[in-house]
Write an enzyme that holds these catalytic residues in place. Structure first.
Site, PDB file in Angstrom:
ATOM      1  N   THR A 115      -7.656  11.426   1.990  1.00  0.00           N
ATOM      2  CA  THR A 115      -6.416  11.091   2.686  1.00  0.00           C
ATOM      3  C   THR A 115      -5.421  12.234   2.558  1.00  0.00           C
ATOM      4  O   THR A 115      -5.645  13.213   1.841  1.00  0.00           O
ATOM      5  CB  THR A 115      -5.785   9.816   2.100  1.00  0.00           C
ATOM      6  N   ASN A 147       0.802  -1.217   0.000  1.00  0.00           N
ATOM      7  CA  ASN A 147       0.000   0.000   0.000  1.00  0.00           C
ATOM      8  C   ASN A 147       0.840   1.275   0.000  1.00  0.00           C
ATOM      9  O   ASN A 147       0.402   2.297  -0.524  1.00  0.00           O
ATOM     10  CB  ASN A 147      -0.914  -0.007   1.235  1.00  0.00           C
ATOM     11  N   TYR A 167       4.451   9.579 -11.011  1.00  0.00           N
ATOM     12  CA  TYR A 167       3.379   8.773 -10.418  1.00  0.00           C
ATOM     13  C   TYR A 167       2.674   7.937 -11.482  1.00  0.00           C
ATOM     14  O   TYR A 167       2.433   6.736 -11.292  1.00  0.00           O
ATOM     15  CB  TYR A 167       2.382   9.687  -9.710  1.00  0.00           C
ATOM     16  N   LYS A 224       2.807   3.734 -11.383  1.00  0.00           N
ATOM     17  CA  LYS A 224       1.572   2.963 -11.226  1.00  0.00           C
ATOM     18  C   LYS A 224       1.264   2.125 -12.471  1.00  0.00           C
ATOM     19  O   LYS A 224       0.745   1.009 -12.362  1.00  0.00           O
ATOM     20  CB  LYS A 224       0.403   3.890 -10.879  1.00  0.00           C
TER      21      LYS A 224
END
Length: 249
Positions: free
Chosen positions: A189, A85, A152, A156
């Protein structure tokens, strides 16, 4: 008996996944750079042990996972869930303006760390009768380019391909292990806070992400964690598949 290994447990989705597993009686090993009140909460509940580690320091990963494998083997679980995670959206910046040290740091955490963890686990537990269920947390950014998210997006997308290839490999040997990816969607978050504070020149989609917060589009991470835990505990997973939370809620 079942065990789990979760990275990035000190906040957000990592904490909520760990908490959901602990509440179901699963023994959780948590990894994060530091401890805080959330980690102490997990320790207090029991069924939880914590190992502080900075996963950007990739040279520390293999020896740590090998030690953890010894503990897992001693406990003799039928199944070990692994949730990769930990991740970071930074650096948010255009190519040509990026700090190379930040590129390396993000690639280490988002891509190299889970690959090293997965490879070491499969290697060290090869002779053991322990079923591995590996979940690589990914993002919708793996499938569409976003201005300023060069690093990023790339990491990913690579995690998705790593998952798909590993899934093919497991199917080919007809083993019991499962390796999947999970896209949690947009959550309320700290990562979303980082995105909203990005420089407008570096990130042209910032208004859209600001609106996610103001219009209530961000889901709470405990809801996402429950969906993931229900998936891995109760469903017959398809090796190499990239699951989306939108399919589960």
């Amino acid at each position: 008996m079942e065990m789990a290994l979760v990275t990035g447990v000190s906040k957000g989705l990592g904490y909520e996944i760990s908490n959901a597993l602990v509440e179901r009686g699963t023994e959780v090993i948590g990894l994060s750079r530091s401890t805080n009140e959330k980690v102490q909460d997990l320790i207090t509940k029991g069924h939880y042990s914590h190992f502080p580690v900075d996963l950007t320091h990739v040279e520390e990963i293999e020896p740590l996972i090998r030690r953890l494998c010894q503990q897992v083997v001693a406990r003799k679980p039928q199944r070990l869930y692994v949730v990769n995670n930990a991740g970071m959206v930074e650096p948010i910046e255009r190519l040509g303006f990026l700090d190379n040290s930040l590129i390396r740091r993000a690639i280490h955490l988002n891509l190299l760390a889970p690959m090293l963890i997965n490879n070491t686990l499969l290697k060290e537990l090869r002779a053991e009768a322990i079923e591995l269920v590996i979940v690589n947390v990914t993002s919708g950014a793996a499938e569409r380019p976003i201005y300023g998210w060069n690093v990023y997006n790339a990491t990913k997308a690579a995690i998705n391909m790593h998952t798909e290839v590993a899934g093919i490999e497991q199917e080919n040997v007809k083993g019991s292990h499962k390796i999947v990816a999970f896209n949690p969607g947009i959550m309320d978050t700290d990562m979303q806070g980082t995105i909203r504070n990005a420089d407008e020149e570096a990130f042209t989609d910032i208004d859209q992400f600001l609106s996610f917060k103001t219009n209530g589009s961000l889901r709470q991470p405990d809801r996402i964690a429950k969906a993931l835990v229900d998936l891995i505990l109760n469903e017959n997973l398809i090796n190499g598949k990239v699951y989306s939370v939108n399919e589960l809620l």
